[in-house]
Design a protein around this motif. Structure first.
Motif, PDB file in Angstrom:
ATOM      1  N   ASN A  14       0.850  -1.181   0.000  1.00 15.66           N
ATOM      2  CA  ASN A  14       0.000   0.000   0.000  1.00 15.66           C
ATOM      3  C   ASN A  14       0.888   1.234   0.000  1.00 15.66           C
ATOM      4  OD1 ASN A  14       0.550   0.910   2.710  1.00 15.66           O
ATOM      5  ND2 ASN A  14      -0.916  -0.569   3.479  1.00 15.66           N
ATOM      6  N   GLU A  15       0.307   2.325  -0.368  1.00 10.55           N
ATOM      7  CA  GLU A  15       1.066   3.564  -0.518  1.00 10.55           C
ATOM      8  C   GLU A  15       1.777   3.964   0.763  1.00 10.55           C
ATOM      9  OE1 GLU A  15      -0.116   7.999  -1.883  1.00 10.55           O
ATOM     10  OE2 GLU A  15      -1.033   6.380  -3.053  1.00 10.55           O
ATOM     11  N   GLU A  16       1.099   3.829   1.893  1.00 12.29           N
ATOM     12  CA  GLU A  16       1.692   4.243   3.164  1.00 12.29           C
ATOM     13  C   GLU A  16       2.889   3.386   3.566  1.00 12.29           C
ATOM     14  OE1 GLU A  16      -2.015   3.667   4.533  1.00 12.29           O
ATOM     15  OE2 GLU A  16      -2.642   5.568   3.660  1.00 12.29           O
ATOM     16  N   SER A  17       2.773   2.066   3.377  1.00 18.53           N
ATOM     17  CA  SER A  17       3.890   1.211   3.776  1.00 18.53           C
ATOM     18  C   SER A  17       5.108   1.472   2.891  1.00 18.53           C
ATOM     19  CB  SER A  17       3.506  -0.275   3.748  1.00 18.53           C
ATOM     20  OG  SER A  17       3.246  -0.711   2.435  1.00 18.53           O
ATOM     21  N   GLY A  48       6.979  -7.556 -10.959  1.00 18.71           N
ATOM     22  CA  GLY A  48       6.302  -6.496 -10.218  1.00 18.71           C
ATOM     23  C   GLY A  48       5.220  -5.934 -11.129  1.00 18.71           C
ATOM     24  N   LEU A  49       4.240  -5.305 -10.543  1.00 18.19           N
ATOM     25  CA  LEU A  49       3.155  -4.720 -11.316  1.00 18.19           C
ATOM     26  C   LEU A  49       3.231  -3.204 -11.252  1.00 18.19           C
ATOM     27  CD1 LEU A  49       0.283  -7.094 -10.171  1.00 18.19           C
ATOM     28  CD2 LEU A  49       1.658  -7.230 -12.261  1.00 18.19           C
ATOM     29  N   ALA A  50       2.758  -2.556 -12.314  1.00 11.25           N
ATOM     30  CA  ALA A  50       2.761  -1.097 -12.381  1.00 11.25           C
ATOM     31  C   ALA A  50       1.854  -0.527 -11.288  1.00 11.25           C
ATOM     32  CB  ALA A  50       2.293  -0.642 -13.758  1.00 11.25           C
ATOM     33  N   ASP A  51       2.021   0.750 -11.019  1.00 11.23           N
ATOM     34  CA  ASP A  51       1.236   1.452 -10.008  1.00 11.23           C
ATOM     35  C   ASP A  51      -0.264   1.257 -10.267  1.00 11.23           C
ATOM     36  OD1 ASP A  51      -0.221   3.979  -8.901  1.00 11.23           O
ATOM     37  OD2 ASP A  51       1.760   3.997  -7.948  1.00 11.23           O
ATOM     38  N   LYS A  79      -7.074  -0.007   0.569  1.00 11.59           N
ATOM     39  CA  LYS A  79      -5.757   0.624   0.615  1.00 11.59           C
ATOM     40  C   LYS A  79      -4.712  -0.278  -0.016  1.00 11.59           C
ATOM     41  CE  LYS A  79      -6.217   3.525   4.687  1.00 11.59           C
ATOM     42  NZ  LYS A  79      -5.606   3.856   5.966  1.00 11.59           N
ATOM     43  N   GLU A  80      -4.853  -1.580   0.176  1.00 13.35           N
ATOM     44  CA  GLU A  80      -3.875  -2.526  -0.334  1.00 13.35           C
ATOM     45  C   GLU A  80      -4.088  -2.778  -1.819  1.00 13.35           C
ATOM     46  OE1 GLU A  80      -5.771  -3.257   2.479  1.00 13.35           O
ATOM     47  OE2 GLU A  80      -4.163  -2.553   3.777  1.00 13.35           O
ATOM     48  N   HIS A  81      -2.998  -3.057  -2.509  1.00 19.88           N
ATOM     49  CA  HIS A  81      -3.085  -3.399  -3.919  1.00 19.88           C
ATOM     50  C   HIS A  81      -2.080  -4.505  -4.222  1.00 19.88           C
ATOM     51  CE1 HIS A  81       0.064  -0.264  -3.785  1.00 19.88           C
ATOM     52  NE2 HIS A  81       0.666  -1.041  -4.669  1.00 19.88           N
ATOM     53  N   LEU A  82      -2.355  -5.208  -5.295  1.00 19.49           N
ATOM     54  CA  LEU A  82      -1.465  -6.261  -5.751  1.00 19.49           C
ATOM     55  C   LEU A  82      -0.248  -5.587  -6.368  1.00 19.49           C
ATOM     56  CD1 LEU A  82      -1.095  -9.302  -6.028  1.00 19.49           C
ATOM     57  CD2 LEU A  82      -2.303  -9.159  -8.206  1.00 19.49           C
ATOM     58  N   TYR A  92       6.148  -6.215   5.793  1.00 17.34           N
ATOM     59  CA  TYR A  92       5.506  -4.907   5.728  1.00 17.34           C
ATOM     60  C   TYR A  92       4.001  -4.979   5.561  1.00 17.34           C
ATOM     61  CZ  TYR A  92      10.294  -3.400   5.197  1.00 17.34           C
ATOM     62  OH  TYR A  92      11.629  -3.200   5.397  1.00 17.34           O
ATOM     63  N   LEU A  93       3.505  -5.961   4.810  1.00 14.59           N
ATOM     64  CA  LEU A  93       2.062  -6.079   4.646  1.00 14.59           C
ATOM     65  C   LEU A  93       1.669  -7.545   4.542  1.00 14.59           C
ATOM     66  CD1 LEU A  93      -0.302  -4.169   4.657  1.00 14.59           C
ATOM     67  CD2 LEU A  93      -0.284  -4.206   2.183  1.00 14.59           C
TER      68      LEU A  93
END
Length: 120
Positions: free
Chosen positions: A10-13, A47-50, A75-78, A104-105
């Motif tokens: 996620n963005e915050e982590s 890895g995957l794009a934003d 909030k979480e994303h793949l 981290y997640l």
């Protein structure tokens, strides 16, 4: 048996990591991919794009709809994945636990179905 190791972020982590931690994370992935490749267990990894680049597609009747972003409002994303060939789910879990992202997640472990159904 194949397992998909799904890396969540996620963005915050990610924003909370120092440059040194990000470099360590990348180094850990390189080491793990090297090990899995040498053992003949790595099928694929990326890895995957934003998530902002994501498009979700649905078809209802004859109507095609696309929306920006991932389907789930979360909030979480793949963030990426590994496709590995393991003896069993316990071995796949061991590799998922070694991924730095698990600190981290989360890293999700899922058996992969072949064309005849779930490989169990």
């Amino acid at each position: 048996m194949k397992y998909m190791l799904l890396i969540y972020s996620n963005e915050e982590s990610w924003a909370g990591l120092t440059a040194e931690q990000r470099e360590g994370l990348a180094r850990s992935h390189e080491e793990l991919m090297h090990e899995l490749t040498e053992q003949g267990m790595l099928v694929s990894a990326a890895g995957l794009a934003d998530p902002i680049t994501t498009r979700t597609v649905s078809v209802r009747g004859d109507t095609l709809t696309t929306t920006d972003g991932p389907y789930a409002e979360a909030k979480e994303h793949l963030a990426g994945f590994y496709l590995v060939e393991c003896d069993d789910i316990d071995q796949a879990i061991d590799y998922a636990a070694r991924m730095p992202d698990a600190k981290y997640l989360a890293v999700e472990v899922r058996p992969v179905m072949d064309s005849s159904g779930l490989e169990m």
